[in-house]
Each structure stands twice: as structure tokens, then as C-alpha cells.
Design a protein around this motif. Structure first.
Motif, PDB file in Angstrom:
ATOM      1  N   ASP A  10      14.513 -12.111 110.940  1.00 43.89           N
ATOM      2  CA  ASP A  10      15.251 -12.843 109.905  1.00 43.89           C
ATOM      3  C   ASP A  10      14.313 -13.339 108.816  1.00 43.89           C
ATOM      4  O   ASP A  10      14.652 -13.313 107.624  1.00 43.89           O
ATOM      5  CB  ASP A  10      16.009 -14.024 110.520  1.00 43.89           C
ATOM      6  N   GLU A  11      13.133 -13.800 109.199  1.00 44.79           N
ATOM      7  CA  GLU A  11      12.165 -14.309 108.224  1.00 44.79           C
ATOM      8  C   GLU A  11      11.573 -13.187 107.365  1.00 44.79           C
ATOM      9  O   GLU A  11      11.237 -13.410 106.212  1.00 44.79           O
ATOM     10  CB  GLU A  11      11.044 -15.065 108.940  1.00 44.79           C
ATOM     11  N   LEU A  12      11.428 -11.995 107.934  1.00 41.58           N
ATOM     12  CA  LEU A  12      10.843 -10.886 107.176  1.00 41.58           C
ATOM     13  C   LEU A  12      11.769 -10.410 106.066  1.00 41.58           C
ATOM     14  O   LEU A  12      11.307  -9.928 105.040  1.00 41.58           O
ATOM     15  CB  LEU A  12      10.497  -9.722 108.102  1.00 41.58           C
ATOM     16  N   GLY A  13      13.049 -10.502 106.260  1.00 43.82           N
ATOM     17  CA  GLY A  13      13.993 -10.117 105.223  1.00 43.82           C
ATOM     18  C   GLY A  13      14.586  -8.738 105.453  1.00 43.82           C
ATOM     19  O   GLY A  13      14.263  -8.040 106.418  1.00 43.82           O
ATOM     20  N   PRO A  14      15.471  -8.333 104.529  1.00 44.97           N
ATOM     21  CA  PRO A  14      16.204  -7.072 104.718  1.00 44.97           C
ATOM     22  C   PRO A  14      15.337  -5.819 104.578  1.00 44.97           C
ATOM     23  O   PRO A  14      15.694  -4.768 105.103  1.00 44.97           O
ATOM     24  CB  PRO A  14      17.277  -7.111 103.631  1.00 44.97           C
ATOM     25  N   GLU A  15      14.213  -5.897 103.900  1.00 45.67           N
ATOM     26  CA  GLU A  15      13.382  -4.699 103.742  1.00 45.67           C
ATOM     27  C   GLU A  15      12.695  -4.285 105.041  1.00 45.67           C
ATOM     28  O   GLU A  15      12.219  -3.167 105.178  1.00 45.67           O
ATOM     29  CB  GLU A  15      12.344  -4.855 102.629  1.00 45.67           C
ATOM     30  N   PHE A  16      12.660  -5.186 106.015  1.00 45.74           N
ATOM     31  CA  PHE A  16      12.074  -4.872 107.317  1.00 45.74           C
ATOM     32  C   PHE A  16      13.136  -4.831 108.410  1.00 45.74           C
ATOM     33  O   PHE A  16      12.875  -5.172 109.557  1.00 45.74           O
ATOM     34  CB  PHE A  16      11.006  -5.913 107.690  1.00 45.74           C
ATOM     35  N   LYS A  17      14.345  -4.396 108.064  1.00 44.85           N
ATOM     36  CA  LYS A  17      15.431  -4.403 109.041  1.00 44.85           C
ATOM     37  C   LYS A  17      15.202  -3.412 110.182  1.00 44.85           C
ATOM     38  O   LYS A  17      15.677  -3.615 111.284  1.00 44.85           O
ATOM     39  CB  LYS A  17      16.772  -4.119 108.371  1.00 44.85           C
ATOM     40  N   ASP A  18      14.441  -2.310 109.923  1.00 43.87           N
ATOM     41  CA  ASP A  18      14.189  -1.325 110.979  1.00 43.87           C
ATOM     42  C   ASP A  18      12.834  -1.546 111.663  1.00 43.87           C
ATOM     43  O   ASP A  18      12.346  -0.682 112.369  1.00 43.87           O
ATOM     44  CB  ASP A  18      14.271   0.095 110.422  1.00 43.87           C
ATOM     45  N   PHE A  19      12.251  -2.717 111.468  1.00 41.52           N
ATOM     46  CA  PHE A  19      10.959  -3.048 112.067  1.00 41.52           C
ATOM     47  C   PHE A  19      11.105  -3.232 113.566  1.00 41.52           C
ATOM     48  O   PHE A  19      11.993  -3.922 114.045  1.00 41.52           O
ATOM     49  CB  PHE A  19      10.407  -4.332 111.426  1.00 41.52           C
ATOM     50  N   GLU A  20      10.231  -2.577 114.314  1.00 44.88           N
ATOM     51  CA  GLU A  20      10.207  -2.721 115.771  1.00 44.88           C
ATOM     52  C   GLU A  20       8.833  -3.239 116.182  1.00 44.88           C
ATOM     53  O   GLU A  20       7.811  -2.765 115.677  1.00 44.88           O
ATOM     54  CB  GLU A  20      10.476  -1.382 116.458  1.00 44.88           C
ATOM     55  N   PHE A  21       8.800  -4.167 117.098  1.00 51.16           N
ATOM     56  CA  PHE A  21       7.537  -4.743 117.544  1.00 51.16           C
ATOM     57  C   PHE A  21       6.713  -3.738 118.338  1.00 51.16           C
ATOM     58  O   PHE A  21       5.494  -3.849 118.406  1.00 51.16           O
ATOM     59  CB  PHE A  21       7.784  -6.009 118.367  1.00 51.16           C
ATOM     60  N   GLU A  22       7.368  -2.759 118.923  1.00 42.32           N
ATOM     61  CA  GLU A  22       6.652  -1.713 119.655  1.00 42.32           C
ATOM     62  C   GLU A  22       5.799  -0.875 118.707  1.00 42.32           C
ATOM     63  O   GLU A  22       4.830  -0.253 119.117  1.00 42.32           O
ATOM     64  CB  GLU A  22       7.632  -0.821 120.417  1.00 42.32           C
ATOM     65  N   ASP A  23       6.169  -0.853 117.405  1.00 42.53           N
ATOM     66  CA  ASP A  23       5.393  -0.095 116.423  1.00 42.53           C
ATOM     67  C   ASP A  23       4.026  -0.722 116.160  1.00 42.53           C
ATOM     68  O   ASP A  23       3.160  -0.086 115.566  1.00 42.53           O
ATOM     69  CB  ASP A  23       6.154   0.002 115.100  1.00 42.53           C
TER      70      ASP A  23
END
Length: 150
Positions: free
Chosen positions: A53-66
Motif C-alpha cells: 500500500d505504501e509503495l503505490g499503484p506502480e508496484f502493484k505486481d511487486f512480490e517479496f520473493e523477487d
């Protein structure tokens, strides 16, 4: 989580748990452990959601496993935009090795005829004779000085 525990190790853990906690308290201990594991998972998921939520919509597909370097590299190499699959498919190692082997074998079969032709004509004909053995050094000759070897 426990992928590397075998059946003998699992039986050993169960026997130790029965001996340490006793058969009467063991079900309550298991419930407490499972409740704690659930709370830790919920806390972890809520923390991940807060970060997204803090990162914003541009990081919606962000995965911590990456964030794992191995996963990150694998994901980047599988990306089709780089054209790596075309390069990987275009390079056929067996074909390349067969061509080199054919070239070496044909060179060996041509070498004696080429050396006999060049010796008969007295010239080198633009070819270097690779079958020639180096001359033996004379007794008086000293080997060349090699600074790296001393």
C-alpha cells in the motif's frame, strides 16, 4: 517449511514431545503452537500488504520473493524482451562441435599432402605446417629465461 524432515525424524520428534509434555498436555501444546504460527503468518501478511500500500499503484505486481537474487535473475532472464531465448535457441553446441571436429579431421587429412606439395615446390604456399615437431635444443643452448617461473 519442513521439507527435509524424514519419517524417522518425525517419529523421533513425536516421541520426544510425548516424553517431554506428556500425553495429557500434548494436544494443548500443539494447539498453542499452531495458534502462534497462524498469528505470525497473519502479521507477516499484514506487513506485506502495508508495504504494498505504501509503495503505490506502480508496484502493484511487486512480490517479496523477487528480492531473492536467484529468483530475480531467473525472472529477468526469462523475460522475452531481451531476446535471450532466440540467442539460446540459435546456438547449437552439438552442431558447432561437429563443424569443428569435421574441420580438424579434414585439416589432418590435408596436412600430409599439403606438406609434401610445399616441400616439392620449395615454398610454403601461405600455409603453416602444424605437424612439424620443434627442433631439439643442443647441449650448449640454455633454455629461455622465464621470469614468471622463478
Amino acid at each position: 517449511m519442513f521439507n527435509d524432515i524424514g519419517p524417522l525424524e518425525l517419529v523421533t520428534i513425536i516421541v520426544l514431545a510425548v516424553l517431554v509434555f506428556g500425553p495429557d498436555k500434548l494436544p494443548k501444546v500443539i494447539q498453542d503452537v499452531m495458534r502462534t504460527v497462524r498469528k505470525i503468518r497473519e502479521f507477516s501478511e499484514s506487513a506485506k500488504q502495508d508495504i504494498r500500500d505504501e509503495l503505490g499503484p506502480e508496484f502493484k505486481d511487486f512480490e517479496f520473493e523477487d528480492l531473492n537474487p536467484k529468483t530475480f535473475i531467473r525472472k529477468q532472464l526469462d523475460n522475452d524482451e531481451l531476446g535471450l531465448k532466440e540467442i539460446r535457441n540459435g546456438f547449437d553446441l552439438k552442431k558447432e562441435m561437429a563443424e569443428v571436429t569435421d574441420a580438424v579431421h579434414s585439416r589432418e587429412s590435408e596436412a600430409p599432402s599439403a606438406s609434401s606439395a610445399s616441400s616439392a615446390s620449395g615454398g610454403s604456399g601461405g600455409r603453416v605446417d602444424m605437424t612439424k615437431k620443434p627442433e631439439e635444443p643442443r647441449k650448449d643452448d640454455r633454455p629461455p629465461f622465464d621470469a614468471d617461473a622463478t
